[in-house]
Each structure stands twice: as structure tokens, then as C-alpha cells.
Design a protein around this motif. Structure first.
Motif, short mmCIF file in Angstrom:
data_model
loop_
_atom_site.label_atom_id
_atom_site.label_comp_id
_atom_site.label_asym_id
_atom_site.label_seq_id
_atom_site.Cartn_x
_atom_site.Cartn_y
_atom_site.Cartn_z
N GLN A 1 23.05 5.49 7.06
CA GLN A 1 21.69 5.46 7.10
C GLN A 1 21.15 4.52 6.17
O GLN A 1 20.46 3.23 6.45
CB GLN A 1 20.79 6.67 7.41
N SER A 2 21.49 4.61 4.96
CA SER A 2 20.89 3.76 3.86
C SER A 2 21.42 2.56 3.85
O SER A 2 20.89 1.48 3.52
CB SER A 2 20.76 4.37 2.58
N HIS B 1 14.90 -1.45 14.60
CA HIS B 1 13.87 -1.04 15.13
C HIS B 1 13.80 -0.30 16.44
O HIS B 1 13.91 -1.10 17.30
CB HIS B 1 12.56 -1.81 14.75
N THR C 1 19.64 0.46 6.54
CA THR C 1 18.21 0.28 5.95
C THR C 1 18.16 -0.93 5.20
O THR C 1 17.31 -1.57 5.20
CB THR C 1 17.41 1.65 5.28
N ASN D 1 12.76 -2.11 9.47
CA ASN D 1 13.64 -3.09 9.56
C ASN D 1 13.83 -3.72 11.13
O ASN D 1 14.30 -2.82 12.10
CB ASN D 1 15.04 -2.46 9.15
N ASP E 1 12.50 2.84 8.54
CA ASP E 1 11.58 1.85 8.25
C ASP E 1 11.42 0.77 9.35
O ASP E 1 11.87 0.87 10.23
CB ASP E 1 12.22 1.22 6.93
N VAL F 1 17.14 4.45 11.84
CA VAL F 1 16.54 3.56 10.71
C VAL F 1 15.20 4.03 10.72
O VAL F 1 14.54 3.37 11.58
CB VAL F 1 17.15 2.32 10.36
#
Lengths: 154, 282
Positions: free
Chosen positions: A116-117, A48, A120, A44, A42, A40
Motif C-alpha cells: 500500500q505504501s 484514486h 502511495t 494520489n 490519499d 490507496v
């Protein structure tokens, strides 16, 4: 045999095109199972700095038939926390269901991007309701599990 | 008491299922002797003979079956396979395409495999043509090499003649060597030019995206268009619709009768395959 042709073309395309950030081919040697790693991208906090491994199983009817997609454990690879992902790696995602969710225009890469999204956008650091019970009763192929998509918020 | 034709056919089918093709062939032949008006006896024997690689006989059986029942999909399909095996790709393509059209109208589940046979015939037709082209080019090359060498021989002859008139000039062997060298250079250039043309032909092997089916990722034989304007190969889309009556992209309801042939794209695909038979395996 046509499923092998199609997978070969998917591989070719992935090698040719610009790689999608956070998606890596791990094992794409044969035409029955592939492993892909996803990250991921970003900040998150739930995910992370972690990488997760997906296992794809294909039948000879792929892509008319959906692939079986699960998260698997490996060294440094946990099952991501998500209200739609059971602790045995089974993913509850409409796109992967053999009903009308799957479409043959999807590919390994597009499935990875969807998952993945899905990670996210998640803010809940939790397992689905009834996870323990589900994992105990599992053993069936996830393709044949009937999920109820009861929570449109995640 | 003699067996009825149908019983003989049944016995043939049992042999065929067990993999005994020559046994099956004999029973079908006996069935045909009892009753030579049943197209199924001929197509069954054709299939057994196809397995036995008796291709000429397959053709005869198929033609007979077609005579008895003009829209016999199996007969055209086996006919195409036998013609391809005998290296008649153009005839094979014609037969397989007829089988394909019949399979579509008769809603046969063999559409996909017949479509594959059509593409295979297209590929073989291209290969045959390519072989002829290469042969032609090879012959042209030999011819031109020959001309260059004869030209050099003539120049050397003249040189020697001139040398004799001038009472043995010292430079003759040097000049002869030069002529031979020049001829060799010319042959080398010629080979280079021919080689480059071939390399260019092989290097540009890419199928344009608009001819690629989004489901199989292969070139389309018979593109059909859906309501949203996207085209797919008919055989694969029918495969998908058997499982789910939805548009692959929008998931809106979609059924077989909503599919419209995309003739322009089909023409483009036909043309491309004519020039690029390798695209079938791409």
C-alpha cells in the motif's frame, strides 16, 4: 501444520485488532491461498477511487519462507500502474524476495501495508521497463524470478 | 552362513522404509541377538515398536540404548513419545527435554519436532492435573451437598419429635416443606459458586504477548534473545537462520552463536504453561 496455526493466529489478530484503513480480507478460508483488497487512501490521482486485489500463496514453510504475492484481476480489480509492478500482476519488491528480503516476522497484513505504501509514494503512471517482454516470458513462479533492484527512487 | 548384525539391521531398515514395521522389528531383534552392544539397533527397534504401539517395549529399548550411549538423542526422543502414550506426561517431559538439549548441542534438524513434543508433554501434564483438580472439586461438591441434605433431615426429625410432644401441631408439614426448600436453595447456590469458578478459569484464556514467538505466533518453549533485545523461540529462529543468517527485525547479520538464552522469560513461560497447559494450542 505450523503454517496453518500461524495463519489462524494472523486471522484472529486481524479480527480482534483495529482494522488497518484500506486493507480488507476478501477470502481467507483456507491455508494455501488468501485474497486481500487494498486501496490507496490519499489523493494520489493514479489510484484514486480504485481497489486492487492481492493473491497470497503460502507454502508449508510459511512464515520461514516468503509467501508468493501477486496482484490479480477480477471484476472492478485492475493491476495497478507502477514501475515495479508488471502487467501480469508480478510485484518486484525486495520484501517478497526469497533472498534476504523476506523476514518471518512479516505477516499478511504487514505485507499489504508495505505494498500500500509502495503505491502511495508512487508518482509514475507507468509499467516497468521491458514489461511486454517479461509478461510474454512469464509463467514461472514469481518467487524464482531474480529481480535487479536498479532504481532506488521508486 | 549366518548373517552379520549389520546386514540384519540393513534388512530391518528396508522393511521399515516399506512400512513393514513388524518385519523390521524381527530383523532388528536378530541383529541385537548377534550384537547387543550397538545402541543404533535398539533405537531402530524402538522406532519400529513405537509405530506398532508397543510402548512398554519401546521404553525398554530406549533405556538399553541410553545405557550403551548416554547422549543418544533418538533414544530420549522415542522414550518421551512412549511415556506420553502411556500417560506419564511428567516423565515424558523430562525425556523430551533431554532429547531437546541433545538436539541443540548436536545441531540436529529434528529440534523443531522435539520442541513440539516437549510442549505436548507440558500440555498433557496440565490436562492430567486439571482432571485431578476437577475430580477433587466434584467430590467436594458431593460431600457438601450430602452435608446440607443430612442437616435438613435432622431438622425435620426434630420438628416431628416436637410435633409429637405438642400433640400434632397443624404447622408441621408447612415447616417441613420450608426446611426442604431451604436445603434445595443451598445446593443451588453451591452449584452456582462452583460453576462460576470454572467459568472464570475458562474465560481468561489468553497468552500474554511477551510469551509469544514473533515467528510462529505460538508460546515459546526455549526463548533466546538477539543483539537487539528481541526474543524468539530457539527452534524457530534456528529454522530461519538456516535459510537466512539475518536478524528477523533488523536484517543485520546474525548467527547461531550470537543467540543468548533468555532464562527469565523461559521461567515465565514454564510457569505459565504449568498453570495453563491449553496455551500450547492457542
Amino acid at each position: 501444520m505450523s503454517h496453518a496455526r500461524r495463519l489462524q493466529r494472523e486471522l484472529q489478530k486481524m479480527h480482534q485488532d483495529v482494522p488497518v484503513p484500506g486493507i480488507t480480507m476478501v477470502n481467507t478460508e483456507n491455508f494455501t491461498q488468501w485474497q486481500m483488497d487494498i486501496e490507496v487512501l490519499d489523493q494520489n490521482p493514479i489510484y484514486h477511487g480504485k481497489t486492487f486485489r492481492l493473491n497470497f500463496k503460502f507454502t508449508e514453510n510459511y512464515p520461514i519462507e516468503a509467501p508468493e504475492v501477486m496482484f490479480v484481476r477480477a471484476i472492478d480489480r485492475e493491476i495497478p500502474m507502477h514501475p515495479h509492478i508488471y502487467s501480469n500482476g508480478v510485484i518486484c519488491l525486495d520484501l517478497l524476495s526469497s533472498g534476504n528480503g523476506w523476514s518471518p516476522v512479516q505477516s499478511v497484513e504487514s505485507v499489504c501495508m508495505s505494498i500500500q505504501s509502495m503505491l502511495t509514494g508512487n508518482t509514475k503512471n507507468e509499467r516497468p521497463r521491458g514489461d511486454e517482454q517479461f509478461v510474454l516470458g512469464a509463467g514461472r513462479s514469481p518467487r524464482h524470478i531474480r529481480f535487479v533492484y536498479d532504481d532506488p527512487t521508486v | 552362513m549366518a548373517m552379520k548384525a549389520d546386514e540384519l539391521k540393513q534388512k530391518g531398515n528396508v522393511c521399515f522404509q516399506a512400512g513393514d514395521f513388524s518385519g523390521a522389528e524381527k530383523f532388528y531383534t536378530q541383529a541385537i541377538i548377534r550384537d547387543s552392544t550397538n545402541a543404533a539397533f535398539f533405537t531402530n527397534r524402538a522406532l519400529a515398536r513405537l509405530k506398532m504401539e508397543m510402548f512398554e517395549d519401546v521404553i525398554n529399548d530406549c533405556l538399553k540404548a541410553i545405557e550403551l550411549s548416554p547422549s543418544n538423542m533418538k533414544a530420549y526422543s522415542y522414550l518421551g513419545q512412549a511415556q506420553l502414550a502411556l500417560n506419564h506426561p511428567s516423565e515424558a517431559l523430562h525425556s523430551s527435554m533431554t532429547a531437546y538439549e541433545l538436539a541443540i548441542t548436536q545441531r540436529s534438524p529434528s529440534v523443531a519436532s522435539i520442541a513440539a513434543a516437549c510442549l505436548d508433554a507440558k500440555k498433557k501434564r496440565w490436562e492430567q492435573r486439571e482432571e485431578k483438580r476437577r475430580e477433587r472439586e466434584c467430590q467436594l461438591m458431593l460431600k457438601m451437598t450430602d452435608i446440607i441434605e443430612r442437616d435438613a433431615d435432622r431438622a425435620v426429625d426434630e420438628l416431628l419429635k416436637k410435633g409429637r410432644m405438642n400433640n400434632g401441631n397443624i404447622n408441621i408439614s408447612e415447616q417441613e416443606e420450608e426446611i426442604r426448600h431451604e436445603a434445595k436453595e443451598r445446593v443451588r447456590t453451591l452449584e452456582d459458586v462452583f460453576g462460576k469458578a470454572e467459568a472464570v478459569r475458562c474465560a481468561r484464556r489468553e497468552v500474554p504477548d511477551y510469551l509469544i514467538d514473533n515467528i510462529t505466533f505460538s508460546i515459546m518453549l526455549d526463548p533466546v534473545i538477539t543483539k537487539n533485545g528481541h526474543s524468539y523461540d530457539r527452534a524457530t529462529l534456528l529454522d530461519h537462520l538456516r535459510r537466512s543468517q539475518t536478524d528477523p527485525l533488523t536484517r543485520e547479520p546474525l548467527s547461531e552463536k550470537d543467540l543468548i538464552p533468555n532464562y527469565a522469560l523461559k521461567a515465565a513461560s514454564d510457569l505459565f504453561l504449568k498453570e495453563n497447559g491449553w496455551a500450547v494450542d492457542w
